[in-house]
Design a protein around this motif. Structure first.
Motif, PDB file in Angstrom:
ATOM      1  N   ALA A 127      -0.795 -11.227  -2.630  1.00 31.04           N
ATOM      2  CA  ALA A 127      -1.120 -10.190  -3.622  1.00 31.04           C
ATOM      3  C   ALA A 127      -0.714  -8.808  -3.119  1.00 31.04           C
ATOM      4  CB  ALA A 127      -2.611 -10.225  -3.944  1.00 31.04           C
ATOM      5  N   THR A 128      -0.902  -8.558  -1.820  1.00 36.99           N
ATOM      6  CA  THR A 128      -0.499  -7.270  -1.244  1.00 36.99           C
ATOM      7  C   THR A 128       1.002  -7.069  -1.380  1.00 36.99           C
ATOM      8  OG1 THR A 128      -2.320  -7.364   0.353  1.00 36.99           O
ATOM      9  CG2 THR A 128      -0.489  -5.878   0.866  1.00 36.99           C
ATOM     10  N   LEU A 188      -0.825   2.262  -4.015  1.00 35.74           N
ATOM     11  CA  LEU A 188      -2.268   2.373  -3.810  1.00 35.74           C
ATOM     12  C   LEU A 188      -2.946   1.030  -4.047  1.00 35.74           C
ATOM     13  CD1 LEU A 188      -4.768   4.077  -3.231  1.00 35.74           C
ATOM     14  CD2 LEU A 188      -4.817   4.678  -5.657  1.00 35.74           C
ATOM     15  N   SER A 189      -2.500   0.307  -5.045  1.00 36.77           N
ATOM     16  CA  SER A 189      -3.040  -1.033  -5.300  1.00 36.77           C
ATOM     17  C   SER A 189      -2.777  -1.958  -4.118  1.00 36.77           C
ATOM     18  CB  SER A 189      -2.423  -1.632  -6.562  1.00 36.77           C
ATOM     19  OG  SER A 189      -2.778  -0.904  -7.695  1.00 36.77           O
ATOM     20  N   ALA A 190      -1.574  -1.908  -3.563  1.00 37.01           N
ATOM     21  CA  ALA A 190      -1.252  -2.736  -2.397  1.00 37.01           C
ATOM     22  C   ALA A 190      -2.162  -2.395  -1.223  1.00 37.01           C
ATOM     23  CB  ALA A 190       0.214  -2.558  -2.007  1.00 37.01           C
ATOM     24  N   GLY A 216       0.131 -10.348   7.948  1.00 35.47           N
ATOM     25  CA  GLY A 216       0.928 -10.179   6.727  1.00 35.47           C
ATOM     26  C   GLY A 216       0.374  -9.091   5.830  1.00 35.47           C
ATOM     27  N   ALA A 217      -0.933  -9.102   5.636  1.00 34.58           N
ATOM     28  CA  ALA A 217      -1.563  -8.067   4.800  1.00 34.58           C
ATOM     29  C   ALA A 217      -1.507  -6.713   5.493  1.00 34.58           C
ATOM     30  CB  ALA A 217      -3.008  -8.450   4.489  1.00 34.58           C
ATOM     31  N   GLY A 269       3.322  -4.126 -12.635  1.00 33.46           N
ATOM     32  CA  GLY A 269       2.013  -4.754 -12.768  1.00 33.46           C
ATOM     33  C   GLY A 269       1.991  -6.223 -12.385  1.00 33.46           C
ATOM     34  N   LEU A 270       2.974  -6.690 -11.634  1.00 35.26           N
ATOM     35  CA  LEU A 270       3.047  -8.109 -11.292  1.00 35.26           C
ATOM     36  C   LEU A 270       1.861  -8.564 -10.448  1.00 35.26           C
ATOM     37  CD1 LEU A 270       6.869  -8.523 -10.558  1.00 35.26           C
ATOM     38  CD2 LEU A 270       5.627  -8.873 -12.693  1.00 35.26           C
ATOM     39  N   HIS A 271       1.319  -7.663  -9.638  1.00 34.30           N
ATOM     40  CA  HIS A 271       0.152  -8.027  -8.834  1.00 34.30           C
ATOM     41  C   HIS A 271      -1.054  -8.309  -9.723  1.00 34.30           C
ATOM     42  CE1 HIS A 271      -0.030  -3.727  -9.500  1.00 34.30           C
ATOM     43  NE2 HIS A 271      -1.308  -3.714  -9.130  1.00 34.30           N
ATOM     44  N   ARG A 272      -1.197  -7.543 -10.797  1.00 32.17           N
ATOM     45  CA  ARG A 272      -2.300  -7.771 -11.730  1.00 32.17           C
ATOM     46  C   ARG A 272      -2.100  -9.085 -12.487  1.00 32.17           C
ATOM     47  NH1 ARG A 272      -6.766  -4.472 -11.696  1.00 32.17           N
ATOM     48  NH2 ARG A 272      -7.104  -5.407 -13.730  1.00 32.17           N
TER      49      ARG A 272
END
Length: 147
Positions: A10-11, A78-80, A107-108, A21-24
């Motif tokens: 997800a990160t 910021l989301s990452a 990784g994160a 918005g692919l993470h969402r």
């Protein structure tokens, strides 16, 4: 949630495809309105970049459109960062309940570091570009008023 979601994945999705918005979409699915809210400012900014490439730096509409891309990419970075820094226990409770999860590991962390670097550069560039174009516009207005 039907399946466990990886915090590291997800990160990196937020880092590489967050402007769309692919993470969402990965975390919440296609019905998430916030996932689709990333598209308009990103596309508006891309239109601004394409306009400036074809019409030159004096196109004032481009000046107004390009910062939307910078703000969208900054929000994605910021989301990452937020995703990558979420404690593993909290992540598991929210996105992997009932599934065995390994610690997120390096990784994160590397994703967060990369997001900090890119996000800082994009945000500073957006502020600098917007400020420069605003002052150029003011100078042009004053020169036109003096004539």
């Amino acid at each position: 949630m039907s399946s466990a979601k990886s915090k590291t994945l997800a990160t990196w999705i937020a880092l590489l495809g967050g402007g769309l918005g692919l993470h969402r979409l990965y975390l919440h699915g296609g019905r998430d309105p916030w996932a689709w809210a990333f598209w308009p400012p990103t596309l508006i900014g891309v239109v601004g970049v394409l306009r400036m490439r074809s019409l030159g730096q004096d196109d004032m509409l481009s000046w107004a459109l390009i910062p939307w891309l910078g703000l969208s990419l900054s929000a994605a970075m910021l989301s990452a960062i937020v995703i990558g820094l979420t404690p593993d226990e909290r992540w598991t409770a929210r996105f992997a309940a009932g599934h065995a999860q390994r610690p997120s590991g390096w990784g994160a962390v590397l994703g967060v570091i990369t997001a900090l670097l890119l996000g800082g550069m994009v945000l500073m560039g957006t502020i600098a570009f917007g400020g420069q174009k605003f002052f150029e516009w003011q100078q042009q207005s004053e020169a036109a008023a003096a004539r």
